[in-house]
Design an enzyme around this catalytic site. Structure first.
Site, PDB file in Angstrom:
ATOM      1  N   VAL A   1      45.512  43.643  42.071  1.00 16.98           N
ATOM      2  CA  VAL A   1      44.708  43.483  40.867  1.00 16.98           C
ATOM      3  C   VAL A   1      43.230  43.459  41.240  1.00 16.98           C
ATOM      4  O   VAL A   1      42.830  42.781  42.193  1.00 16.98           O
ATOM      5  CB  VAL A   1      45.108  42.205  40.099  1.00 16.98           C
ATOM      6  CG1 VAL A   1      44.968  40.965  40.951  1.00 16.98           C
ATOM      7  CG2 VAL A   1      44.309  42.058  38.818  1.00 16.98           C
ATOM      8  N   SER A   2      42.425  44.253  40.539  1.00 16.37           N
ATOM      9  CA  SER A   2      40.977  44.299  40.712  1.00 16.37           C
ATOM     10  C   SER A   2      40.622  44.618  42.168  1.00 16.37           C
ATOM     11  O   SER A   2      41.019  45.662  42.681  1.00 16.37           O
ATOM     12  CB  SER A   2      40.369  42.969  40.240  1.00 16.37           C
ATOM     13  OG  SER A   2      38.978  43.064  40.093  1.00 16.37           O
ATOM     14  N   TRP A   3      39.889  43.738  42.870  1.00 17.38           N
ATOM     15  CA  TRP A   3      39.568  43.957  44.286  1.00 17.38           C
ATOM     16  C   TRP A   3      40.849  44.171  45.088  1.00 17.38           C
ATOM     17  O   TRP A   3      40.898  45.009  45.987  1.00 17.38           O
ATOM     18  CB  TRP A   3      38.799  42.740  44.797  1.00 17.38           C
ATOM     19  CG  TRP A   3      38.302  42.792  46.205  1.00 17.38           C
ATOM     20  CD1 TRP A   3      37.088  43.234  46.636  1.00 17.38           C
ATOM     21  CD2 TRP A   3      39.001  42.335  47.384  1.00 17.38           C
ATOM     22  NE1 TRP A   3      36.984  43.100  48.006  1.00 17.38           N
ATOM     23  CE2 TRP A   3      38.140  42.549  48.480  1.00 17.38           C
ATOM     24  CE3 TRP A   3      40.256  41.777  47.611  1.00 17.38           C
ATOM     25  CZ2 TRP A   3      38.503  42.198  49.786  1.00 17.38           C
ATOM     26  CZ3 TRP A   3      40.619  41.444  48.906  1.00 17.38           C
ATOM     27  CH2 TRP A   3      39.751  41.660  49.979  1.00 17.38           C
TER      28      TRP A   3
END
Length: 279
Positions: free
Chosen positions: A105-107
């Site tokens: 998720v995300s980074w």
């Protein structure tokens, strides 16, 4: 992800000379599904992942605090994404885990792509949530990005509650409140090292090698990673599908956990019979 019923074993392990605080859920069923390897978002401690066990009850799951985040000690030097992927692989080796499905998720979605490239013979499926292809991303709203670098979002719960909607694109509710309560402030140096790891990184030079079935999930109200980045991933990845969470902000994995889990489970089960990507 409130009040999880299925809790992981949490321990600190020496992984290739690096101390990593890890969490592992073991399924009680005799499911033959691959272990799910999860990469968390920037600055996010593994307490924020405790709901994964209930979201995916029939799977073994493994995740860890990145150095300098949660209770993993910060490294003495900056690291690159390929190094983090190697630590993750060493962690899997220590538990005799060969094949995995990978989710980020995300980074952590960037790190998931890096891992899937380095160890693609070991990756069955890939799930990318609220993430990008790296430095070539379509940037988010300046107001949200400015709050991203404000460390008070980890150390000051009241600041986080006041800033949640402008930061993540959704109003605070019960799920978001639980997320805030579970935050642990990262080591300042560890957080900087996470930011530095992303500098200059892009998956576009190798993304065509990620031939495993991939699910890209985006929120249409995400003010940090606009949904356009999901379209870039869908086009660039050889075997990808894009699902957009309507009304979902950057943390739809938390605020829309049930809906998101349904989409991921359906994808993973449907993809079980598909052949694993070759290197």
């Amino acid at each position: 992800m409130t009040s999880p019923k299925r809790m992981p074993i949490i321990e600190t392990q020496d992984v290739d000379g690096i101390e990593l605080r890890t969490a592992r859920w073991t399924s009680a069923s005799n499911s033959r599904q691959a272990t799910l390897l999860f990469f968390n978002g920037i600055g996010a401690n593994l307490e924020l992942t405790l709901g994964l066990g209930d979201m995916f009850p029939d799977r073994d799951i493994i995740t860890f605090d990145v150095p300098g985040v949660g209770l993993s000690p910060v490294t003495s030097w900056p690291y690159r994404p390929w190094m983090l992927a190697r630590w993750a692989r060493k962690l899997l080796d220590s538990h005799d885990i060969e094949e995995v499905d990978v989710m980020g998720v995300s980074w952590g979605g960037a790190m998931a792509q890096q891992f899937a490239f380095q160890y693609r013979r070991r990756v069955g499926k890939l799930v990318l949530c609220a993430t990008t292809a790296g430095m070539t991303m379509i940037p988010g709203h300046p107001k949200s990005l400015s709050k991203m670098v404000d460390t008070r979002r980890y150390s000051d719960p009241e600041f986080m509650r006041k800033s949640f909607e402008s930061l993540y694109g959704e109003a605070v509710d019960g799920e978001a409140g639980s997320h805030i309560d579970n935050l642990l402030p990262p080591d300042p140096k560890g957080y900087i090292y996470q930011l530095l790891a992303f500098v200059g990184w892009s998956s576009l030079p190798f993304i065509r090698f990620l031939t495993m079935p991939t699910l890209v999930l985006m929120g249409d109200r995400d003010t940090i990673v606009p949904v356009a980045n999901g379209h870039i991933l869908r086009v660039a990845l050889p075997d990808a599908e894009l699902k957009v969470i309507e009304g979902g902000g950057h943390l739809f994995l938390v605020t829309r956990a049930e809906e998101t889990a349904d989409l991921i489970r359906e994808f993973l089960i449907r993809s079980e019979s598909e052949p694993k990507a070759a290197a």
